[in-house]
Write a protein that holds these residues in place. Structure first.
Motif: not given
Length: 465
Positions: A115-116, A161-165, A189-194, A105-107
């Motif tokens: 998240v992408v 990057f602004p968003a997580t990869i 479960a992480q609540g990511w906005n994919v 995870v690259q935050k």
């Protein structure tokens, strides 16, 4: 065309962002070396050993995690590794078995919950899907996708990057897309906005078993009406449209445009179905969870190399070995993935637009304001057009800063009956999201059925007298 009447919006003057330089750092030599390393584990069958240090799925997963950790060390510990897992039984997993994924995870620096995800499956197989002991090199299927994920982590971790990869190496694909479901459940479960899942499965060959070759195209598979939402969406889509406008379909349109801008000698061939005829891949489990997802795959498959015991029959060599791969082609597909990840992680999330205009000469488009968006692009096309044809670019006026809703009112002469509309979001430095179509189920988020409307309470009765 009559000039549209604008509300809360002004002309957008932000220039388009250049392609991220990370794509140029992809190494064909590293991709080849990584394929050789994966093949050296003998088999990577999901039911093979998790504990043998040299052979089997466990040794391969340990190596992949080690590569992620090496990339993290090189970037000052910018990656966090994890092992989402579950104990699974099923048609192709008859006994309870630990199925393990490895992710890095690259935050993101500004919007870490956006998240992408890029994925490839590390497991391999031979002709008998239950044979966990025979050598199963799995060079192209799906060593190619796995090494693309690892190479993406190496080159993109050097940038912010602004968003997580999220870089995902998945197990259990050949046993029923098991590892993909584990990661999709983990994301929830992480609540990511994919925002998107870019799944890579068989991306390292350019010639088919019939001798036909094509190293100038990559297929991108995308579903049309979104699967998640099912029956709840069918009625609204029948009335308002959406048969060809799922988030995944718009993601494939966006990738097609990106590939044209990259000048890699690689064009996206959009395939408008979820996957190859009667077959499936890991992106399907992300779709089932409501996340936009597509599959990259070679332009022409070689069936002599897929799911085959290593052998020679009738002068034909069968088996998925590195010598049959096209590493220059694999490098091009990996560069496209890297450029896409960088662009998606730099752009704001796509908006969630809606459109009105029934029995009207004008069209009204509205959407909630998007965090990080400095401008928006409204796009539209004829209902039978494959790509977006027209656009209007805007940014909020200073008086509209902080407004919760943006909309364009009265696009004169454009009757909503004959067009599909969508909106993308643009960052201050010109990075543009994919378009989200203004149709039922068009938003880049899991579908939620509207809450049922409660019947009004009955008026109180007067006491009898």
């Amino acid at each position: 065309m009559t000039k549209p009447h604008l509300l809360l919006l002004a002309p957008l003057l932000i220039a388009a962002a250049p392609v991220h330089p990370a794509a140029d750092a992809v190494s064909q030599d590293r991709l080849r070396a990584d394929i050789d390393k994966l093949v050296s584990f003998g088999t990577r069958h999901t039911l093979s050993s998790l504990t043998d240090p040299k052979r089997g799925i466990g040794a391969a997963l340990n190596w992949a995690e080690g590569e992620f950790k090496a990339a993290s060390k090189a970037c000052g510990n910018c990656l966090t590794t994890a092992r989402p897992e579950d104990t699974v039984t099923g048609r192709r997993i008859p006994n309870p078995t630990r199925v393990v994924d490895v992710i890095a995870v690259q935050k993101g620096t500004e919007r870490p919950n956006d998240v992408v995800i890029i994925t490839g499956h590390i497991d391999s197989r031979v002709t008998d899907v239950m044979n966990a002991t025979a050598d199963a090199p799995g060079a192209n299927d799906d060593g190619s996708g796995t090494v693309a994920v690892i190479e993406a982590a190496r080159v993109l971790s050097k940038h912010k990057f602004p968003a997580t990869i999220v870089y995902g190496v998945l197990s259990g694909e050949e046993q029923g897309l098991v590892g993909a479901k584990i990661l999709a459940d983990y994301a929830k479960a992480q609540g990511w906005n994919v925002i998107a899942n870019l799944n890579n499965d068989i991306i390292g060959g350019s010639c088919g078993s019939d001798g036909v070759c094509d190293n100038a195209h990559v297929r991108v598979f995308s579903e049309g009406p979104r699967w998640q939402g099912g029956a709840d969406l069918r009625g609204p889509q029948r009335s308002l449209g959406g048969e060809n406008d799922s988030p995944s379909r718009n993601l494939s349109r966006w990738l097609d445009t990106l590939a044209d801008n990259l000048s890699l000698g690689l064009d996206v061939r959009q395939i408008w179905r979820n996957d190859r005829f009667g077959r499936g891949g890991d992106h399907t489990e992300f779709l089932n969870a409501g996340y936009p997802a597509i599959r990259f795959s070679v332009a022409i498959e070689n069936y002599n190399e897929q799911h085959q015991d290593l052998r020679t029959e009738g002068g034909i060599e069968y088996g998925d070995t590195p010598d049959k791969m096209d590493f220059a082609y694999l490098a091009k597909v990996t560069k496209l993935n890297v450029a896409a990840l960088a662009a998606l992680a730099s752009a704001p999330p796509p908006p969630a637009p809606s459109v009105e205009g029934a029995v009207s000469n004008d069209t009204v488009i509205s959407w909630p304001a998007v965090a990080g968006a400095q401008g928006y692009v409204i796009r539209w096309r004829r209902t039978d057009a494959s790509q977006w044809e027209h656009e209007l670019r805007f940014k909020p006026q200073s008086s509209a800063q902080g407004a919760t809703t943006m909309y364009v009112q009265g696009i004169a002469g454009i009757r909503v009956d004959d067009w599909i509309f969508g909106v993308s979001a643009v960052s201050s430095d010109g990075h543009e999201s994919p378009v989200a179509s203004a149709v039922p189920g068009g938003a880049f988020r899991p579908y939620e059925a509207p809450a049922p409307v409660s019947a009004p309470a009955a008026p109180p009765t007067s006491p009898r007298t």
